[in-house]
Design a protein around this motif. Structure first.
Motif, PDB file in Angstrom:
ATOM      1  N   ALA A 101       0.810  -1.371   0.141  1.00 47.23           N
ATOM      2  CA  ALA A 101      -0.016   0.147  -0.017  1.00 47.23           C
ATOM      3  C   ALA A 101       1.044   1.277  -0.027  1.00 47.23           C
ATOM      4  N   ARG A 102       1.794   1.482   0.885  1.00 48.71           N
ATOM      5  CA  ARG A 102       2.734   2.557   0.929  1.00 48.71           C
ATOM      6  C   ARG A 102       3.469   2.689  -0.255  1.00 48.71           C
ATOM      7  N   ARG A 103       3.896   1.522  -0.992  1.00 46.89           N
ATOM      8  CA  ARG A 103       4.514   1.970  -2.316  1.00 46.89           C
ATOM      9  C   ARG A 103       3.603   2.206  -3.419  1.00 46.89           C
ATOM     10  N   LEU A 104       2.630   1.670  -3.383  1.00 43.37           N
ATOM     11  CA  LEU A 104       1.572   2.255  -4.304  1.00 43.37           C
ATOM     12  C   LEU A 104       1.467   3.579  -4.463  1.00 43.37           C
ATOM     13  N   ARG A 105       1.042   4.252  -3.058  1.00 42.17           N
ATOM     14  CA  ARG A 105       1.000   5.465  -2.786  1.00 42.17           C
ATOM     15  C   ARG A 105       2.073   6.570  -3.297  1.00 42.17           C
ATOM     16  N   LEU A 106       3.202   5.935  -2.953  1.00 38.13           N
ATOM     17  CA  LEU A 106       4.690   6.362  -3.179  1.00 38.13           C
ATOM     18  C   LEU A 106       4.516   6.723  -4.818  1.00 38.13           C
ATOM     19  N   LEU A 107       3.807   6.061  -5.458  1.00 42.16           N
ATOM     20  CA  LEU A 107       4.023   6.120  -7.076  1.00 42.16           C
ATOM     21  C   LEU A 107       2.506   7.090  -7.330  1.00 42.16           C
ATOM     22  N   GLY A 108       1.830   7.423  -6.466  1.00 37.80           N
ATOM     23  CA  GLY A 108       0.553   8.423  -6.564  1.00 37.80           C
ATOM     24  C   GLY A 108      -0.707   7.548  -6.937  1.00 37.80           C
ATOM     25  N   PRO A 158       7.514  -7.943  -1.333  1.00 32.83           N
ATOM     26  CA  PRO A 158       7.157  -6.483  -1.551  1.00 32.83           C
ATOM     27  C   PRO A 158       7.537  -5.906  -3.067  1.00 32.83           C
ATOM     28  N   ASP A 159       8.632  -6.032  -3.352  1.00 33.98           N
ATOM     29  CA  ASP A 159       9.234  -5.663  -4.754  1.00 33.98           C
ATOM     30  C   ASP A 159       8.427  -6.480  -5.799  1.00 33.98           C
ATOM     31  N   GLU A 160       7.850  -7.787  -5.703  1.00 31.09           N
ATOM     32  CA  GLU A 160       7.392  -8.722  -6.606  1.00 31.09           C
ATOM     33  C   GLU A 160       5.909  -8.387  -6.620  1.00 31.09           C
ATOM     34  N   GLN A 161       5.299  -8.033  -5.251  1.00 29.42           N
ATOM     35  CA  GLN A 161       3.986  -7.770  -5.303  1.00 29.42           C
ATOM     36  C   GLN A 161       3.686  -6.372  -6.060  1.00 29.42           C
ATOM     37  N   LEU A 162       4.666  -5.344  -6.129  1.00 31.20           N
ATOM     38  CA  LEU A 162       4.225  -4.158  -6.531  1.00 31.20           C
ATOM     39  C   LEU A 162       4.517  -4.397  -8.127  1.00 31.20           C
ATOM     40  N   ARG A 163       5.233  -5.161  -8.649  1.00 28.46           N
ATOM     41  CA  ARG A 163       5.481  -5.501 -10.065  1.00 28.46           C
ATOM     42  C   ARG A 163       4.258  -6.368 -10.733  1.00 28.46           C
ATOM     43  N   THR A 180       2.013   8.724   1.868  1.00 27.61           N
ATOM     44  CA  THR A 180       2.177   7.050   1.992  1.00 27.61           C
ATOM     45  C   THR A 180       1.556   6.873   3.491  1.00 27.61           C
ATOM     46  N   ALA A 181       1.481   7.721   4.146  1.00 25.31           N
ATOM     47  CA  ALA A 181       0.720   7.393   5.665  1.00 25.31           C
ATOM     48  C   ALA A 181      -0.883   7.390   5.475  1.00 25.31           C
ATOM     49  N   CYS A 182      -1.503   8.220   4.796  1.00 22.76           N
ATOM     50  CA  CYS A 182      -2.825   7.970   4.825  1.00 22.76           C
ATOM     51  C   CYS A 182      -3.647   8.200   3.497  1.00 22.76           C
ATOM     52  N   ASN A 183      -2.693   8.093   2.305  1.00 16.22           N
ATOM     53  CA  ASN A 183      -3.382   8.165   1.152  1.00 16.22           C
ATOM     54  C   ASN A 183      -4.036   9.309   0.404  1.00 16.22           C
ATOM     55  N   GLY A 184      -3.775  10.607   1.228  1.00 16.48           N
ATOM     56  CA  GLY A 184      -4.117  11.846   0.902  1.00 16.48           C
ATOM     57  C   GLY A 184      -3.199  12.501   0.009  1.00 16.48           C
ATOM     58  N   ASP A 185      -3.788  13.573  -0.708  1.00 16.23           N
ATOM     59  CA  ASP A 185      -2.891  14.237  -1.602  1.00 16.23           C
ATOM     60  C   ASP A 185      -1.929  15.168  -0.875  1.00 16.23           C
TER      61      ASP A 185
END
Length: 248
Positions: A101-108, A158-163, A180-185
């Protein structure tokens, strides 16, 4: 079950869900003559979220097809990238996928996540209510009928999950735009506006800040930034479309 016998064959990607004795080639399955093909597939262990095209005796059918005696059924994996119609692409992750979840948020990428186990019914209800794709390694959760959409996360790394998620859904990437903490903008913030939220050393060594408009968490290029940059660079290199030049 005590009815027509059919022969099922699963795509290699789906065989991890299937008992070992059914993993090679077409295997006979006794049905009850009333259940849909979707029910039969799930009863063997394959979540319907992972089943793509279904072919019976050379002809495509839907999961509501009721199989008849002697039919040969091929169950293919979901095609990639998978299109989710009807809503902006948003995700919901269960309690075991916090790093993803945090990595997806990191990517927007819009990725809702609960750090506590709120239970399968609540998660499925949230998926339906907010039209979010449920990401999970829990096959039981993915079989809940109230889910709006779902996908099994195949790896525990996590690396494979994101891919896996990026290759399956091809979401638009906008790194460094989401908390990355709450998913806000995130929005740019001046040093003066965040001074009461940062320590003295950070104030002296950094001039560029961003702040979440939802939880007000402050971000800057800290000690872990190089590691995060590497994650972003790899995702953009592999999954972000390369713009075509004007001359083609």
């Amino acid at each position: 079950m005590n009815g027509p016998e059919i022969h099922l064959e699963f795509a290699p990607e789906l065989r991890l869900f299937v008992p070992s004795e059914r993993r090679q080639g077409r295997t006979p399955v006794i049905t009850d003559g009333r259940s849909t093909l979707g029910h039969v597939i799930e009863s063997i262990g394959v979540p319907l979220t992972e089943a793509g095209r279904i072919v019976v005796d050379g002809h495509p059918v839907g999961v509501s097809h009721i199989p008849g005696a002697g039919e040969s059924v091929e169950v293919h994996a979901v095609e990639r990238p998978q299109r989710v119609p009807g809503a902006p692409l948003r995700f919901l992750l269960d309690v075991h996928l916090g790093t993803l979840a945090r990595r997806l948020r990191l990517l927007g990428v819009d990725a809702e996540y609960y750090s506590e186990d709120i239970g399968d019914p609540a998660l499925a209800g949230c998926s339906a209510r907010e039209r979010r794709v449920m990401l999970s390694r829990d096959r039981g959760l993915l079989r809940r009928r109230e889910l709006w959409a779902g996908a099994y996360v195949y790896s525990d790394q996590p690396d494979e999950q994101l891919r896996d998620v990026l290759s399956r859904f091809a979401p638009g990437l906008a790194p460094w735009t989401r908390c990355t903490a709450c998913n806000g903008d995130l929005a740019p913030a001046s040093k003066d506006s965040v001074r009461d939220r940062i320590e003295g050393g950070t104030e002296r060594s950094h001039d560029v800040f961003a702040q979440c408009i939802a939880c007000e968490r402050v971000y800057w290029r800290g000690a872990h930034h190089h590691r995060l940059e590497a994650i972003v660079a790899e995702a953009l290199r592999e999954f972000s479309p390369v713009p075509r030049s004007a001359d083609g």
